[in-house]
Design a protein around this motif. Structure first.
Motif, short mmCIF file in Angstrom:
data_model
loop_
_atom_site.label_atom_id
_atom_site.label_comp_id
_atom_site.label_asym_id
_atom_site.label_seq_id
_atom_site.Cartn_x
_atom_site.Cartn_y
_atom_site.Cartn_z
N LEU A 159 -7.86 -29.37 -19.95
CA LEU A 159 -8.79 -30.26 -20.66
C LEU A 159 -9.63 -31.08 -19.68
O LEU A 159 -10.30 -32.03 -20.09
N ASN A 160 -9.59 -30.68 -18.41
CA ASN A 160 -10.28 -31.42 -17.34
C ASN A 160 -9.83 -32.88 -17.25
O ASN A 160 -10.60 -33.76 -16.90
N LYS A 161 -8.58 -33.10 -17.62
CA LYS A 161 -7.99 -34.45 -17.49
C LYS A 161 -6.61 -34.30 -16.87
O LYS A 161 -5.59 -34.45 -17.56
N PRO A 162 -6.54 -33.97 -15.57
CA PRO A 162 -5.24 -33.71 -14.95
C PRO A 162 -4.27 -34.88 -15.06
O PRO A 162 -3.05 -34.69 -15.02
N GLU A 163 -4.82 -36.08 -15.21
CA GLU A 163 -3.96 -37.26 -15.30
C GLU A 163 -3.08 -37.25 -16.56
O GLU A 163 -2.07 -37.94 -16.62
N LEU A 164 -3.48 -36.41 -17.55
CA LEU A 164 -2.67 -36.34 -18.78
C LEU A 164 -1.33 -35.63 -18.55
O LEU A 164 -0.37 -35.86 -19.28
N GLY A 165 -1.29 -34.73 -17.56
CA GLY A 165 -0.07 -33.95 -17.33
C GLY A 165 0.21 -33.04 -18.51
O GLY A 165 -0.71 -32.59 -19.19
N GLY A 166 1.47 -32.79 -18.77
CA GLY A 166 1.83 -31.95 -19.91
C GLY A 166 1.82 -30.47 -19.58
O GLY A 166 1.31 -30.05 -18.54
N ASP A 167 2.39 -29.67 -20.47
CA ASP A 167 2.57 -28.24 -20.23
C ASP A 167 1.89 -27.39 -21.31
O ASP A 167 1.56 -27.89 -22.39
N LEU A 168 1.72 -26.12 -20.98
CA LEU A 168 1.17 -25.15 -21.95
C LEU A 168 2.15 -23.99 -22.11
O LEU A 168 2.87 -23.65 -21.17
N LEU A 169 2.16 -23.42 -23.27
CA LEU A 169 2.95 -22.22 -23.52
C LEU A 169 2.03 -21.18 -24.16
O LEU A 169 1.39 -21.46 -25.18
N VAL A 170 1.93 -20.02 -23.54
CA VAL A 170 1.10 -18.93 -24.09
C VAL A 170 2.02 -17.90 -24.72
O VAL A 170 2.96 -17.42 -24.08
N VAL A 171 1.78 -17.59 -25.97
CA VAL A 171 2.58 -16.61 -26.70
C VAL A 171 1.66 -15.47 -27.13
O VAL A 171 0.64 -15.71 -27.78
N ARG A 172 2.02 -14.27 -26.74
CA ARG A 172 1.22 -13.09 -27.12
C ARG A 172 2.10 -12.11 -27.88
O ARG A 172 3.30 -12.02 -27.60
N GLY A 173 1.51 -11.35 -28.75
CA GLY A 173 2.29 -10.36 -29.48
C GLY A 173 1.41 -9.41 -30.26
O GLY A 173 0.21 -9.65 -30.42
N GLU A 174 2.04 -8.34 -30.72
CA GLU A 174 1.30 -7.32 -31.46
C GLU A 174 2.26 -6.69 -32.45
O GLU A 174 3.40 -6.36 -32.07
N PHE A 175 1.86 -6.56 -33.68
CA PHE A 175 2.71 -5.91 -34.67
C PHE A 175 1.82 -5.34 -35.78
O PHE A 175 0.61 -5.58 -35.79
N SER A 176 2.44 -4.58 -36.66
CA SER A 176 1.65 -4.05 -37.77
C SER A 176 2.43 -4.17 -39.07
O SER A 176 3.68 -4.17 -39.04
N VAL A 177 1.72 -4.30 -40.15
CA VAL A 177 2.35 -4.38 -41.48
C VAL A 177 1.62 -3.44 -42.43
O VAL A 177 0.43 -3.15 -42.23
N ALA A 178 2.35 -2.97 -43.41
CA ALA A 178 1.73 -2.13 -44.44
C ALA A 178 1.12 -3.04 -45.49
O ALA A 178 1.82 -3.88 -46.06
N ARG A 179 -0.18 -2.91 -45.72
CA ARG A 179 -0.86 -3.83 -46.64
C ARG A 179 -0.27 -3.75 -48.05
O ARG A 179 -0.19 -4.75 -48.76
N GLY A 180 0.18 -2.56 -48.45
CA GLY A 180 0.76 -2.38 -49.79
C GLY A 180 2.01 -3.21 -50.00
O GLY A 180 2.28 -3.66 -51.12
N ASP A 181 2.78 -3.44 -48.92
CA ASP A 181 4.00 -4.25 -49.02
C ASP A 181 3.69 -5.70 -49.40
O ASP A 181 4.57 -6.44 -49.84
N TYR A 182 2.46 -6.11 -49.16
CA TYR A 182 2.08 -7.51 -49.42
C TYR A 182 1.10 -7.59 -50.60
O TYR A 182 0.34 -8.56 -50.71
#
Lengths: 210, 88
Positions: A159-182
């Motif tokens: 955020l261009n504010k290094p004084e804030l500190g804090g951490d980030l977590l990146v979560v990636r994923g891929e899946f598929s669902v059958a539209r008829g099931d929903y």
């Protein structure tokens, strides 16, 4: 004589507090201030695949780098935020016969723990998240292969504010669902639009320094 | 030949040419027409690739087919003959 045990107790308490602060799980907010988070979807179709995004992401992930298996959270996307390049197609997708955004405004995935956790680099893991996926008012148990990247101390930097500190977590994923099931046109128009929806997500959660 | 037939035929040919020129000038999009165009971006810190949409029109095969069909229909209409009334 009694001053020494008191000092030792104080040191032990301070040490315990520091260890607790380092090791305790952190809650990462998925409502990204930079608007990067989105769930992308693709359905094979005649002429070309229907591809779009759902961008209004909310939710949290609780994560502890010393206990990856205990990671849990919920990701929600506003159904009304679905965007595809063609306006008429967009109208159809939000309508009652597809996702019915007016009646079912939320698409979500909630998981309580991770399994098959493997370290694949410094602060990087792959795992399987089992949980409940909800779409158009129907909730089903699914498993999603995910990857996690923990970016320590990057929350403020991003955020261009290094004084804030804090951490980030990146979560990636891929899946598929059958539209008829929903309840999305089950068994209908499968020659025109594929029965399977492929979903991909790359989400960043922020945990400001507390 | 009626002058309106010549005019309509000319207009339909010009229309078909315009539709094809516009479609080709906008990049020969062989998919559906797009009202907003996806643009890929990368967040430098997280390396997440995300999509933003730009509001602009890119005609697709539906536009080309629709425009051409309309032009051909207009052209065909000029060959219809008025039903002759035999008064004898």
């Amino acid at each position: 004589m009694s001053a020494i045990p008191t000092t030792l107790r104080s040191i032990a308490f301070a040490g315990f507090t520091i260890v607790s602060a380092i090791a305790s799980p952190k809650t990462f907010d998925l409502q990204d201030p930079k608007g990067v988070n989105a769930i992308q979807f693709k359905l094979d179709s005649i002429l070309e695949p229907i591809a779009g995004t759902a961008g209004a992401i909310t939710g949290t992930v609780t994560f502890d780098p010393s206990a990856i298996e205990a990671t849990n959270g919920k990701v929600s996307a506003a159904a009304a935020s679905i965007v595809v390049p063609n306006a008429k197609m967009n109208e159809h997708l939000l309508g009652a016969s597809w996702v019915d955004a007016a009646k079912h405004p939320e698409i979500s995935f909630a998981f309580t723990s991770l399994t098959d956790v493997k370290s694949v680099g410094a602060n990087k893991w792959t795992a399987t998240a089992a949980g409940q996926f909800s779409l158009k008012g129907v909730t089903k148990e699914i498993t999603v292969p995910v990857s996690l990247t923990y970016l320590e101390g990057q929350f403020g930097t991003r955020l261009n504010k290094p004084e804030l500190g804090g951490d980030l977590l990146v979560v990636r994923g891929e899946f598929s669902v059958a539209r008829g099931d929903y309840g999305i046109k089950p068994g209908e128009s499968e020659d025109k639009v594929a029965p399977v929806i492929q979903l991909t997500f790359a989400l960043v959660g922020g945990a400001p320094k507390s | 030949m009626d002058s309106w037939r010549v005019l309509v035929r000319g207009a339909s040919v010009i229309g078909i040419l315009f539709v094809f020129s516009f479609w080709s000038a906008k990049g020969y999009n062989r998919g559906w027409s797009q009202n907003q165009v996806p643009v890929k971006n990368i967040d430098p810190v997280t390396e997440i690739e995300f999509t933003t949409f730009q509001k602009r029109f890119i005609p697709g095969l539906d536009y080309l087919a629709g425009g051409t069909a309309l032009g051909l229909t207009l052209f065909a209409v000029t060959f219809l003959r008025r039903r002759s009334h035999n008064l004898s």
